[in-house]
Design a protein around this motif. Sequence first.
Motif, PDB file in Angstrom:
ATOM      1  N   ALA A  10       0.841  -1.200   0.000  1.00 20.81           N
ATOM      2  CA  ALA A  10       0.000   0.000   0.000  1.00 20.81           C
ATOM      3  C   ALA A  10       0.877   1.252   0.000  1.00 20.81           C
ATOM      4  O   ALA A  10       0.586   2.216  -0.716  1.00 20.81           O
ATOM      5  CB  ALA A  10      -0.933  -0.001   1.206  1.00 20.81           C
ATOM      6  N   ARG A  11       1.956   1.240   0.762  1.00 20.29           N
ATOM      7  CA  ARG A  11       2.878   2.377   0.793  1.00 20.29           C
ATOM      8  C   ARG A  11       3.499   2.589  -0.589  1.00 20.29           C
ATOM      9  O   ARG A  11       3.672   3.719  -1.028  1.00 20.29           O
ATOM     10  CB  ARG A  11       3.970   2.143   1.840  1.00 20.29           C
ATOM     11  CG  ARG A  11       5.094   3.152   1.845  1.00 20.29           C
ATOM     12  CD  ARG A  11       4.659   4.539   2.200  1.00 20.29           C
ATOM     13  NE  ARG A  11       4.245   4.598   3.582  1.00 20.29           N
ATOM     14  CZ  ARG A  11       3.918   5.723   4.199  1.00 20.29           C
ATOM     15  NH1 ARG A  11       3.989   6.878   3.570  1.00 20.29           N
ATOM     16  NH2 ARG A  11       3.516   5.711   5.442  1.00 20.29           N
ATOM     17  N   ALA A  12       3.815   1.497  -1.285  1.00 24.89           N
ATOM     18  CA  ALA A  12       4.379   1.619  -2.629  1.00 24.89           C
ATOM     19  C   ALA A  12       3.385   2.279  -3.583  1.00 24.89           C
ATOM     20  O   ALA A  12       3.780   3.074  -4.444  1.00 24.89           O
ATOM     21  CB  ALA A  12       4.804   0.245  -3.151  1.00 24.89           C
ATOM     22  N   ILE A  13       2.098   1.970  -3.426  1.00 24.87           N
ATOM     23  CA  ILE A  13       1.074   2.626  -4.241  1.00 24.87           C
ATOM     24  C   ILE A  13       1.056   4.120  -3.937  1.00 24.87           C
ATOM     25  O   ILE A  13       1.018   4.954  -4.843  1.00 24.87           O
ATOM     26  CB  ILE A  13      -0.310   1.988  -3.991  1.00 24.87           C
ATOM     27  CG1 ILE A  13      -0.329   0.552  -4.526  1.00 24.87           C
ATOM     28  CG2 ILE A  13      -1.426   2.824  -4.616  1.00 24.87           C
ATOM     29  CD1 ILE A  13      -1.534  -0.260  -4.104  1.00 24.87           C
ATOM     30  N   ALA A  14       1.116   4.467  -2.659  1.00 23.87           N
ATOM     31  CA  ALA A  14       1.139   5.881  -2.269  1.00 23.87           C
ATOM     32  C   ALA A  14       2.368   6.584  -2.827  1.00 23.87           C
ATOM     33  O   ALA A  14       2.286   7.703  -3.346  1.00 23.87           O
ATOM     34  CB  ALA A  14       1.100   6.007  -0.744  1.00 23.87           C
ATOM     35  N   ASP A  15       3.519   5.932  -2.743  1.00 23.39           N
ATOM     36  CA  ASP A  15       4.773   6.543  -3.205  1.00 23.39           C
ATOM     37  C   ASP A  15       4.811   6.734  -4.721  1.00 23.39           C
ATOM     38  O   ASP A  15       5.521   7.612  -5.214  1.00 23.39           O
ATOM     39  CB  ASP A  15       5.967   5.696  -2.771  1.00 23.39           C
ATOM     40  CG  ASP A  15       6.191   5.722  -1.262  1.00 23.39           C
ATOM     41  OD1 ASP A  15       5.626   6.600  -0.576  1.00 23.39           O
ATOM     42  OD2 ASP A  15       6.936   4.847  -0.774  1.00 23.39           O
ATOM     43  N   ALA A  16       4.049   5.915  -5.462  1.00 30.89           N
ATOM     44  CA  ALA A  16       4.040   6.009  -6.922  1.00 30.89           C
ATOM     45  C   ALA A  16       3.118   7.119  -7.434  1.00 30.89           C
ATOM     46  O   ALA A  16       3.174   7.467  -8.611  1.00 30.89           O
ATOM     47  CB  ALA A  16       3.616   4.668  -7.526  1.00 30.89           C
ATOM     48  N   ASP A  17       2.301   7.670  -6.566  1.00 30.00           N
ATOM     49  CA  ASP A  17       1.370   8.730  -6.970  1.00 30.00           C
ATOM     50  C   ASP A  17       2.150   9.963  -7.433  1.00 30.00           C
ATOM     51  O   ASP A  17       3.101  10.376  -6.770  1.00 30.00           O
ATOM     52  CB  ASP A  17       0.484   9.092  -5.780  1.00 30.00           C
ATOM     53  CG  ASP A  17      -0.653  10.018  -6.147  1.00 30.00           C
ATOM     54  OD1 ASP A  17      -0.386  11.102  -6.718  1.00 30.00           O
ATOM     55  OD2 ASP A  17      -1.805   9.673  -5.849  1.00 30.00           O
ATOM     56  N   PRO A  18       1.780  10.545  -8.564  1.00 33.31           N
ATOM     57  CA  PRO A  18       2.467  11.751  -9.031  1.00 33.31           C
ATOM     58  C   PRO A  18       2.465  12.884  -8.011  1.00 33.31           C
ATOM     59  O   PRO A  18       3.423  13.659  -7.961  1.00 33.31           O
ATOM     60  CB  PRO A  18       1.696  12.136 -10.298  1.00 33.31           C
ATOM     61  CG  PRO A  18       1.194  10.831 -10.814  1.00 33.31           C
ATOM     62  CD  PRO A  18       0.827  10.053  -9.577  1.00 33.31           C
ATOM     63  N   TYR A  19       1.438  12.993  -7.200  1.00 32.40           N
ATOM     64  CA  TYR A  19       1.454  14.005  -6.136  1.00 32.40           C
ATOM     65  C   TYR A  19       2.603  13.744  -5.178  1.00 32.40           C
ATOM     66  O   TYR A  19       3.318  14.658  -4.785  1.00 32.40           O
ATOM     67  CB  TYR A  19       0.139  14.009  -5.368  1.00 32.40           C
ATOM     68  CG  TYR A  19      -1.008  14.753  -5.993  1.00 32.40           C
ATOM     69  CD1 TYR A  19      -0.847  15.591  -7.092  1.00 32.40           C
ATOM     70  CD2 TYR A  19      -2.283  14.635  -5.465  1.00 32.40           C
ATOM     71  CE1 TYR A  19      -1.921  16.279  -7.643  1.00 32.40           C
ATOM     72  CE2 TYR A  19      -3.359  15.325  -6.002  1.00 32.40           C
ATOM     73  CZ  TYR A  19      -3.178  16.143  -7.081  1.00 32.40           C
ATOM     74  OH  TYR A  19      -4.244  16.831  -7.606  1.00 32.40           O
TER      75      TYR A  19
END
Length: 96
Positions: A63-72
């Motif tokens: 889940a953290r990896a998904i957050a880190d991949a966000d352009p924001y």
Amino acid sequence: MLYALLCEDRPDAGPLRADTRAVHLEHLKALGPTLRFAGPFLDDEGKPTGSLLVVEAESPEAARAIADADPYAKAGLFGSVTVRRWNWTVNNPANA
């Protein structure tokens, strides 16, 4: 497992959010069913101050990896991101 991503904008993030919004939305749409729902937090004037995303992931790290991949996140928009396991119990369409 579901995870809530609680993303708080930096205090000076307004212009950066506006500049990266289109690519952020493209990214979210590309997540497909991994993303259950998402939207901005708003201040009293209706201006965005952060984001809430609920994602399907195998672990808190995923889940953290998904957050880190966000352009924001990549643009440095967020002052903080909290990842919390979440259980959708009320009005979950999967349980209808």
